[in-house]
Design a protein around this motif. Sequence first.
Motif, PDB file in Angstrom:
ATOM      1  N   GLY A   1       0.794  -1.215   0.000  1.00  0.00           N
ATOM      2  CA  GLY A   1       0.000   0.000   0.000  1.00  0.00           C
ATOM      3  C   GLY A   1       0.826   1.264   0.000  1.00  0.00           C
ATOM      4  N   SER A   2       2.096   1.139  -0.319  1.00  0.00           N
ATOM      5  CA  SER A   2       3.012   2.281  -0.294  1.00  0.00           C
ATOM      6  C   SER A   2       3.984   2.186  -1.455  1.00  0.00           C
ATOM      7  CB  SER A   2       3.784   2.314   1.027  1.00  0.00           C
ATOM      8  OG  SER A   2       4.894   3.186   0.953  1.00  0.00           O
ATOM      9  N   ALA A   3       4.020   3.220  -2.289  1.00  0.00           N
ATOM     10  CA  ALA A   3       4.951   3.225  -3.404  1.00  0.00           C
ATOM     11  C   ALA A   3       6.387   3.349  -2.914  1.00  0.00           C
ATOM     12  CB  ALA A   3       4.624   4.384  -4.356  1.00  0.00           C
ATOM     13  N   ALA A   4       6.592   4.152  -1.878  1.00  0.00           N
ATOM     14  CA  ALA A   4       7.947   4.321  -1.335  1.00  0.00           C
ATOM     15  C   ALA A   4       8.472   2.992  -0.799  1.00  0.00           C
ATOM     16  CB  ALA A   4       7.943   5.370  -0.228  1.00  0.00           C
ATOM     17  N   ASP A   5       7.635   2.259  -0.063  1.00  0.00           N
ATOM     18  CA  ASP A   5       8.053   0.967   0.461  1.00  0.00           C
ATOM     19  C   ASP A   5       8.238  -0.044  -0.665  1.00  0.00           C
ATOM     20  OD1 ASP A   5       7.946   2.020   2.974  1.00  0.00           O
ATOM     21  OD2 ASP A   5       6.048   1.084   3.539  1.00  0.00           O
ATOM     22  N   ALA A   6       7.392   0.042  -1.686  1.00  0.00           N
ATOM     23  CA  ALA A   6       7.528  -0.865  -2.829  1.00  0.00           C
ATOM     24  C   ALA A   6       8.858  -0.645  -3.533  1.00  0.00           C
ATOM     25  CB  ALA A   6       6.367  -0.661  -3.799  1.00  0.00           C
ATOM     26  N   GLU A   7       9.272   0.614  -3.654  1.00  0.00           N
ATOM     27  CA  GLU A   7      10.564   0.903  -4.280  1.00  0.00           C
ATOM     28  C   GLU A   7      11.704   0.340  -3.434  1.00  0.00           C
ATOM     29  OE1 GLU A   7      11.186   1.853  -7.126  1.00  0.00           O
ATOM     30  OE2 GLU A   7       9.568   3.118  -7.882  1.00  0.00           O
ATOM     31  N   ASP A   8      11.574   0.445  -2.114  1.00  0.00           N
ATOM     32  CA  ASP A   8      12.595  -0.136  -1.229  1.00  0.00           C
ATOM     33  C   ASP A   8      12.679  -1.648  -1.428  1.00  0.00           C
ATOM     34  OD1 ASP A   8      13.187   2.335  -0.175  1.00  0.00           O
ATOM     35  OD2 ASP A   8      11.982   2.067   1.643  1.00  0.00           O
ATOM     36  N   VAL A   9      11.527  -2.284  -1.533  1.00  0.00           N
ATOM     37  CA  VAL A   9      11.485  -3.729  -1.740  1.00  0.00           C
ATOM     38  C   VAL A   9      12.124  -4.100  -3.078  1.00  0.00           C
ATOM     39  CG1 VAL A   9       9.899  -5.628  -2.303  1.00  0.00           C
ATOM     40  CG2 VAL A   9       9.556  -4.283  -0.227  1.00  0.00           C
ATOM     41  N   LEU A  10      11.863  -3.314  -4.109  1.00  0.00           N
ATOM     42  CA  LEU A  10      12.470  -3.609  -5.410  1.00  0.00           C
ATOM     43  C   LEU A  10      13.986  -3.438  -5.360  1.00  0.00           C
ATOM     44  CD1 LEU A  10       9.638  -3.865  -6.543  1.00  0.00           C
ATOM     45  CD2 LEU A  10      10.353  -2.489  -8.500  1.00  0.00           C
ATOM     46  N   GLN A  11      14.450  -2.458  -4.616  1.00  0.00           N
ATOM     47  CA  GLN A  11      15.896  -2.263  -4.488  1.00  0.00           C
ATOM     48  C   GLN A  11      16.530  -3.462  -3.782  1.00  0.00           C
ATOM     49  OE1 GLN A  11      17.855  -0.013  -5.786  1.00  0.00           O
ATOM     50  NE2 GLN A  11      19.711  -0.790  -4.787  1.00  0.00           N
ATOM     51  N   GLU A  12      15.903  -3.911  -2.706  1.00  0.00           N
ATOM     52  CA  GLU A  12      16.414  -5.074  -1.983  1.00  0.00           C
ATOM     53  C   GLU A  12      16.361  -6.323  -2.863  1.00  0.00           C
ATOM     54  OE1 GLU A  12      13.689  -5.003   1.223  1.00  0.00           O
ATOM     55  OE2 GLU A  12      14.577  -3.240   2.187  1.00  0.00           O
ATOM     56  N   SER A  13      15.306  -6.438  -3.641  1.00  0.00           N
ATOM     57  CA  SER A  13      15.147  -7.601  -4.515  1.00  0.00           C
ATOM     58  C   SER A  13      16.185  -7.588  -5.631  1.00  0.00           C
ATOM     59  CB  SER A  13      13.732  -7.620  -5.110  1.00  0.00           C
ATOM     60  OG  SER A  13      12.755  -7.715  -4.093  1.00  0.00           O
ATOM     61  N   TRP A  14      16.468  -6.394  -6.146  1.00  0.00           N
ATOM     62  CA  TRP A  14      17.487  -6.276  -7.201  1.00  0.00           C
ATOM     63  C   TRP A  14      18.853  -6.728  -6.693  1.00  0.00           C
ATOM     64  CZ3 TRP A  14      19.244  -6.164 -11.845  1.00  0.00           C
ATOM     65  CH2 TRP A  14      20.506  -5.635 -12.119  1.00  0.00           C
ATOM     66  N   LEU A  15      19.190  -6.361  -5.473  1.00  0.00           N
ATOM     67  CA  LEU A  15      20.480  -6.759  -4.914  1.00  0.00           C
ATOM     68  C   LEU A  15      20.582  -8.278  -4.823  1.00  0.00           C
ATOM     69  CD1 LEU A  15      20.847  -4.088  -2.080  1.00  0.00           C
ATOM     70  CD2 LEU A  15      22.060  -4.163  -4.271  1.00  0.00           C
ATOM     71  N   ARG A  16      19.497  -8.916  -4.442  1.00  0.00           N
ATOM     72  CA  ARG A  16      19.504 -10.385  -4.353  1.00  0.00           C
ATOM     73  C   ARG A  16      19.528 -11.016  -5.738  1.00  0.00           C
ATOM     74  NH1 ARG A  16      18.078  -8.293   0.050  1.00  0.00           N
ATOM     75  NH2 ARG A  16      18.134  -9.364   2.060  1.00  0.00           N
ATOM     76  N   TRP A  17      18.787 -10.436  -6.661  1.00  0.00           N
ATOM     77  CA  TRP A  17      18.769 -10.946  -8.031  1.00  0.00           C
ATOM     78  C   TRP A  17      20.140 -10.832  -8.690  1.00  0.00           C
ATOM     79  CZ3 TRP A  17      16.663 -13.774 -11.630  1.00  0.00           C
ATOM     80  CH2 TRP A  17      16.846 -13.486 -12.982  1.00  0.00           C
ATOM     81  N   SER A  18      20.802  -9.709  -8.484  1.00  0.00           N
ATOM     82  CA  SER A  18      22.100  -9.486  -9.130  1.00  0.00           C
ATOM     83  C   SER A  18      23.192 -10.379  -8.554  1.00  0.00           C
ATOM     84  CB  SER A  18      22.513  -8.015  -8.982  1.00  0.00           C
ATOM     85  OG  SER A  18      22.664  -7.658  -7.622  1.00  0.00           O
ATOM     86  N   ALA A  19      22.913 -10.980  -7.393  1.00  0.00           N
ATOM     87  CA  ALA A  19      23.931 -11.812  -6.751  1.00  0.00           C
ATOM     88  C   ALA A  19      23.814 -13.295  -7.103  1.00  0.00           C
ATOM     89  CB  ALA A  19      23.839 -11.652  -5.231  1.00  0.00           C
ATOM     90  N   VAL A  20      22.733 -13.674  -7.828  1.00  0.00           N
ATOM     91  CA  VAL A  20      22.553 -15.092  -8.157  1.00  0.00           C
ATOM     92  C   VAL A  20      23.038 -15.382  -9.571  1.00  0.00           C
ATOM     93  CG1 VAL A  20      20.575 -15.249  -6.621  1.00  0.00           C
ATOM     94  CG2 VAL A  20      20.212 -14.803  -9.059  1.00  0.00           C
ATOM     95  N   ASP A  21      23.225 -16.666  -9.857  1.00  0.00           N
ATOM     96  CA  ASP A  21      23.593 -17.103 -11.203  1.00  0.00           C
ATOM     97  C   ASP A  21      22.318 -17.141 -12.050  1.00  0.00           C
ATOM     98  OD1 ASP A  21      24.529 -18.198 -13.508  1.00  0.00           O
ATOM     99  OD2 ASP A  21      24.996 -20.174 -12.658  1.00  0.00           O
TER     100      ASP A  21
END
Length: 297
Positions: free
Chosen positions: A28-48
């Motif tokens: 329910g929050s765009a700001a929090d959603a952006e934070d979640v996407l940033q955290e998700s990107w870091l995890r995605w970029s670290a996998v094969d």
Amino acid sequence: MDRVTHADDDPFVVHRNLLFTVAYEMLGSAADAEDVLQESWLRWSAVDQAGIGAPKAYLVRIVTRQALNHIRSSSRRREDYVGEWLPEPLLTSPDVADDVELAESLSMAMLTVLETLSPAERAVFVLREVFDVPYDEIADAVAKTPAAVRQIAHRAKDHVAARRPRIRVIPSEHERAVTRLLAALETGDIQGLMDVLAPDAVSVADSGGKVRGAARRPLVGADAIARYLIGSLAKFSREFRTVITTINAEPAIRVEIDGQLAGIVTIAVEDGRITRIYSMANPDKLGRVDEEVPLVR
């Protein structure tokens, strides 16, 4: 094996709007959603990434897990919030309403209902009912068995059905109600407000305690709401302007004072009359109503 090297071909980039929509519906929050996407990107970029057979499902799983973590870690912040809490409004293109199921899930009325679910129920409901994710994939995302997910989905669906608007409103009817509300407000017509409001209508305002004079508790009943709104407008000696806009795939009202954005008003409608008014005045939540936010499923 080579990792993804072209940004435009990166599955995270390709599916970013979908991932944002999933996170926003859960939070329910765009700001929090952006934070979640940033955290998700870091995890995605670290996998094969080359070893992942279904990148879209994998990314939805990452985003879901991060959103659940965010909900749990921010529960205290929500408890300390001053006054009523409403989802962050987003400016959306009118064509989002063409996808009826997506538009309904994005409405303020639905998002406030989703807020009453437990984190797991909300994740399961959003993934299953809005994005049609298979039960086994949801089970991976929420770390539960498929059987448990089916039970959660059934419980969440019943909970939502008991609280969501009973009638699906066509956009033209919704816009007529907004127009009537706006006309009554602009002319100070209390009877006009009474006519467009359902007798048991409820008005909820979210100012975060940052706007003087804003109601901190819900107003109940057409008479109380009409008199409060007309009384509030009468206090303004400065330039006051209202325009119809599209917020969360529905017609809404943008309020400006002295040329500056002061709030967003959205409504829920049943049988041609307004049953809920949601007023967002918290300046911290008005950052996504000037530029369209792409929401997809």
